[in-house]
Design a protein around this motif. Structure first.
Motif, mmCIF file in Angstrom:
data_model
loop_
_atom_site.group_PDB
_atom_site.id
_atom_site.type_symbol
_atom_site.label_atom_id
_atom_site.label_comp_id
_atom_site.label_asym_id
_atom_site.label_seq_id
_atom_site.Cartn_x
_atom_site.Cartn_y
_atom_site.Cartn_z
ATOM 1 N N GLU B 209 -4.538 -14.287 16.756
ATOM 2 C CA GLU B 209 -4.442 -15.738 15.997
ATOM 3 C C GLU B 209 -3.867 -16.849 17.025
ATOM 4 O O GLU B 209 -4.485 -17.627 16.781
ATOM 5 C CB GLU B 209 -2.492 -14.919 16.526
ATOM 6 N N ILE B 210 -4.089 -16.548 18.124
ATOM 7 C CA ILE B 210 -4.075 -17.499 19.279
ATOM 8 C C ILE B 210 -5.833 -18.023 19.210
ATOM 9 O O ILE B 210 -5.784 -18.931 19.237
ATOM 10 C CB ILE B 210 -3.132 -17.316 20.841
ATOM 11 N N PHE B 213 -6.453 -20.119 16.103
ATOM 12 C CA PHE B 213 -6.120 -21.499 16.768
ATOM 13 C C PHE B 213 -7.213 -21.948 17.604
ATOM 14 O O PHE B 213 -7.686 -23.121 16.893
ATOM 15 C CB PHE B 213 -4.418 -21.138 17.195
ATOM 16 N N THR B 214 -6.857 -22.010 18.981
ATOM 17 C CA THR B 214 -7.718 -22.197 19.163
ATOM 18 C C THR B 214 -9.459 -22.793 19.181
ATOM 19 O O THR B 214 -10.030 -23.190 19.558
ATOM 20 C CB THR B 214 -7.890 -21.680 20.942
ATOM 21 N N GLU B 229 2.104 -28.301 18.636
ATOM 22 C CA GLU B 229 1.324 -26.895 17.561
ATOM 23 C C GLU B 229 0.819 -26.646 19.635
ATOM 24 O O GLU B 229 0.829 -24.919 19.597
ATOM 25 C CB GLU B 229 -0.104 -27.737 17.274
ATOM 26 N N TYR B 233 1.768 -22.619 20.781
ATOM 27 C CA TYR B 233 1.079 -21.353 21.176
ATOM 28 C C TYR B 233 1.236 -20.861 22.803
ATOM 29 O O TYR B 233 0.826 -19.927 23.344
ATOM 30 C CB TYR B 233 -0.579 -22.424 20.855
#
Lengths: 237, 369
Positions: B209-210, B213-214, B229, B233
Motif C-alpha cells: 500500500e505504501i 502510494f509512493t 498524506e 504514511y
C-alpha cells in the motif's frame, strides 16, 4: 366459508394482546383501589419526599481529576417544586406501596478552587440554574430513606487561573515577576445524581456526584474545554 | 439551621480543608543552584504563558534547552517518556523543558497572528535570556531540537546574533526544508517498501500500500495536503519497520512505566490542554503554511557554532538525506560539525537506540561546554 387473510389474523392477534394487557392493568388498579385508606396514607407518608426549605448549603470536592485536590462551596435556592404521589401494586407481596416523585428547579451561586500540581490553581465564581428530579419508590419500609435524584445544571461564571512556579515577563530591560494569572468567562454544564437522606433518622443532608464540563473563553486562539468532577453534600439552612 | 455531620463526613471535610491549604502554595524558587534541582518557571510573553521546567544539575552551569517537536508537541515527554535521555543528562547537566506557545501545558490567549515563525523565534530568545537571567550569564547553553524543534532551532540560530548565546546545536531528525523532506521521505518509503516486499515481509500487504502510494506521488512544489498524506504514511512505515525488526523497539522497564503513569496521573500533564493546544496551532494553519513554504536553505549558512546532527536511518518522516543536506549547508567549520546515523532507529533515535545516542550527545557536550 369466510377466510381470514394473514394481515387480518395479525391484527386480531395484536388486538387480543392489547386487551389482555388492559385487563391485567385494570385488575392491578382494582386491587389497589380495594385497599384500606389508612394503609395508603401510611404508605404515602412513608415514601414522601420531605421539604426542608428552599435554601441549602452545598460543599464538596471539585477537581479536574480525582487525584487533584479542590473544593467547591455554594448556596442553592429552590425556585419551584412540584410533588406527585402514586399508589402502585406489588404483585409478588400482594401489597401496595407509594411512589413519590418531586421535581424542582433551583438556582445556585458557587465558588470553587482546584489545584493542578506544577501547573496552575484554578478558581471561579459561577451562577447556575438546574433541574432536579427526586424519586422514591422503595417497596420495603426499611429502605424508605433511599430517595434518589438526578439533576442537570447549566451556568455561567468567571474563571481565573494562577500559574505555579515563578512567572517572569520581559519589560524591555529586565525580567520582572508577575502574578501569572489570567481571567476568562466560563460557561458550565453538569449532569449529576445523588441520594437524599431526609428520612433517615434526624438527618437532613444529601450527597451528590456531578461530572461537569466547562469552557475557558477566551483561551489561546479559541477556548479551552475543562472537565471536572464534583462530589459533596448539601444541607438545608 | 440544622446540620448533622457524622465522623466520616468530618474527616472528609478536614481533608478538603487540607487540600485547600495546598492551593496557593506554589513554589517560588528562582535560579536554584544544586545537583538535583527542579525549578518551575512560566514565561509570560505576547499573550502566552509558557512553562519551563529546569531539572538536574544546575551547579554544572551546563544547560540543555529542549525544543520539542510538533508544532504542538510538548517538552515534558522528553522528561517523562525518554527517561534514558533525560536521566543521564540531568545527572551531569541541567535540562530546560520548555512548552512552546500553543503547545503542551502552555496557556494564555493571543491572536492567531501570533502563531508564526518570527514569534516562535522571539519566544525562543526570551527563554534563552530567561535562563541566563536566572542562572547567570556564564552558563553554557546547548540547544537540542527534535523534528519541528530542529526547524525552530535552525531558524533561531540563523537569525541575528542569536547563535552567540549558544555553545552548541544538537539537531535530532529536524527539518529545515519541507520540500526536500517530502521528496526524500517518499523515496525512502518506496525503497524500503520494495525491499521488504521482495524479502517476503509478513507486512507486505501494508508495504505494498505504501509502495503504491509512493509510486503515485510526485512531489512538485508544496501543499499542506500532500505534506499531511506523506507524513501519515511515514508514521505507518515506521510502525511496519519496527514490526519487521528494522527499528529497535523502545523497551520500557516496569519502573519507567510506573513513573510515566505516576506523572500522567499526579503530575503537571493535562491531556485536554495538550490536545487543544495542538489543534489550535495545527488548525490555525498560519505557522504550518509559513514553514512548509519557507526552506531555510541559504540561511543555514549563517550557522557557524559547533553542531551535531543525530538521525535515524529509517526515519521516513524526516529522512537522513535532510540531515546530510543540513550538515552540508551550515557554515560551521568541518571539524566542528558531524552527522551520525543510527542504523536501527526511526524518527526518535533517543528512544530506539538510547545508549549510542547518549554516548555521542555527552561527548559533544563535553567537548564544547
Amino acid at each position: 366459508m369466510h377466510s381470514y387473510t394473514h394481515h387480518q389474523l395479525l391484527l386480531l392477534l395484536i388486538g387480543c394482546l392489547i386487551l389482555t394487557c388492559c385487563h391485567t392493568k385494570s385488575f392491578a388498579q382494582k386491587k389497589a383501589k380495594s385497599s384500606n385508606n389508612e394503609v395508603l396514607e401510611e404508605e404515602i407518608s412513608r415514601n414522601n419526599i420531605p421539604n426542608h426549605g428552599k435554601l441549602r448549603l452545598k460543599a464538596g470536592y471539585f477537581g479536574e481529576f480525582l487525584v487533584h485536590p479542590g473544593v467547591k462551596v455554594g448556596l442553592e435556592y429552590t425556585l419551584w417544586r412540584k410533588d406527585k404521589q402514586k399508589i402502585r401494586y406489588w404483585k409478588r407481596k400482594d401489597k401496595e406501596y407509594a411512589k413519590s416523585r418531586t421535581r424542582t428547579i433551583f438556582m445556585a451561586g458557587n465558588t470553587a478552587a482546584y489545584y493542578h500540581p506544577n501547573n496552575h490553581t484554578g478558581t471561579f465564581l459561577n451562577f447556575e440554574v438546574g433541574y432536579r428530579k427526586y424519586k422514591n419508590k422503595n417497596k420495603k419500609s426499611s429502605r424508605a430513606h433511599r430517595i434518589k435524584f438526578k439533576e442537570i445544571a447549566v451556568g455561567y461564571g468567571y474563571y481565573r487561573y494562577f500559574l505555579h512556579g515563578t512567572t517572569l515577563k520581559w519589560n524591555g530591560d529586565d525580567f520582572v515577576r508577575t502574578l501569572g494569572t489570567q481571567g476568562a468567562f466560563m460557561p458550565y454544564f453538569g449532569f449529576g445524581w445523588g441520594r437524599d437522606f431526609s428520612l433517615k433518622g434526624k438527618q437532613t443532608h444529601s450527597w451528590h456526584v456531578r461530572p461537569v464540563i466547562f469552557l475557558e473563553i477566551p483561551y489561546g486562539t479559541l477556548g479551552l474545554l475543562h472537565y471536572a468532577i464534583e462530589m459533596g453534600w448539601s444541607f438545608p439552612l | 439551621m440544622n446540620i448533622n455531620i457524622n465522623k466520616i463526613q468530618l474527616a472528609i471535610l478536614c481533608l478538603m480543608i487540607a487540600g485547600l491549604s495546598l492551593l496557593f502554595t506554589a513554589c517560588n524558587k528562582e535560579g536554584t543552584i544544586g545537583e538535583a534541582v527542579s525549578d518551575l518557571y512560566h514565561l509570560e510573553h505576547e499573550g502566552a504563558d509558557m512553562p519551563i521546567v529546569v531539572e538536574g544539575n544546575t551547579a554544572s552551569k551546563v544547560f540543555i534547552l529542549i525544543l520539542h517537536g510538533g508544532p504542538g508537541g510538548n517538552a515534558k515527554i522528553y522528561n517523562d517518556v525518554v527517561l534514558r535521555m533525560s536521566e543521564p543528562l540531568e545527572a551531569d547537566y541541567a535540562v530546560a523543558y520548555w512548552d512552546q506557545r500553543s503547545s503542551g501545558n502552555s496557556k494564555g490567549r493571543f491572536s492567531p497572528n501570533k502563531l508564526n515563525l518570527e514569534q516562535m523565534i522571539e519566544d525562543t530568545d526570551m527563554v534563552v535570556e530567561l535562563l541566563k537571567d536566572q542562572y547567570g550569564d556564564d552558563i553554557s547553553l546547548f540547544l537540542l531540537g527534535h523534528s519541528w524543534g530542529g526547524y525552530l532551532g535552525n531558524a533561531y540560530l540563523a537569525t541575528g546574533n542569536n547563535q552567540e548565546k549558544i555553545a552548541g546545536w544538537i539537531d535530532v531528525d529536524g527539518v529545515h526544508d519541507f520540500e526536500l523532506m517530502m521528496r526524500a521521505g517518499d523515496a525512502l518509503m518506496n525503497e524500503i517498501a520494495t525491499q521488504q516486499i521482495n524479502e517476503g515481509s509478513n507486512q507486505r500487504v501494508l508495504w505494498q500500500e505504501i509502495k503504491d502510494f509512493t509510486d503515485e506521488t510526485e512531489v512538485n512544489g508544496i501543499s499542506l495536503q500532500q505534506f499531511s498524506e506523506i507524513n501519515r504514511y511515514a508514521y505507518v512505515a515506521e510502525g511496519l519497520a519496527t514490526t519487521d525488526g528494522l527499528i529497535e523497539i523502545a523497551n520500557f522497564e516496569a519502573s519507567e512505566l510506573f513513573q510515566l503513569l505516576w506523572h500522567s496521573a499526579f503530575g503537571s500533564h493535562n491531556p485536554i490542554t495538550e490536545a487543544t493546544n495542538s489543534v489550535m496551532i495545527q488548525g490555525t494553519g498560519n505557522l504550518m503554511n509559513q514553514i512548509i513554504n519557507r526552506p531555510l536553505g541559504e540561511e543555514m549558512g549563517k550557522i557557524t557554532i559547533p553542531s551535531l546532527f543525530l538521525w535515524g536511518q529509517y526515519d521516513f518522516v524526516v529522512p537522513p538525506a535532510v540531515g546530510q543536506d543540513a550538515l552540508e549547508k551550515i557554515g560551521t567549520p568541518g571539524h566542528q560539525k558531524s552527522l551520525a546515523i543510527f542504523g536501527s532507529s526511526g524518527h526518535s533515535p533517543m528512544l530506539n537506540q538510547p545508549d549510542p545516542f547518549m554516548e555521542l550527545l555527552i561527548k559533544f557536550i563535553e567537548l564544547y561546554k
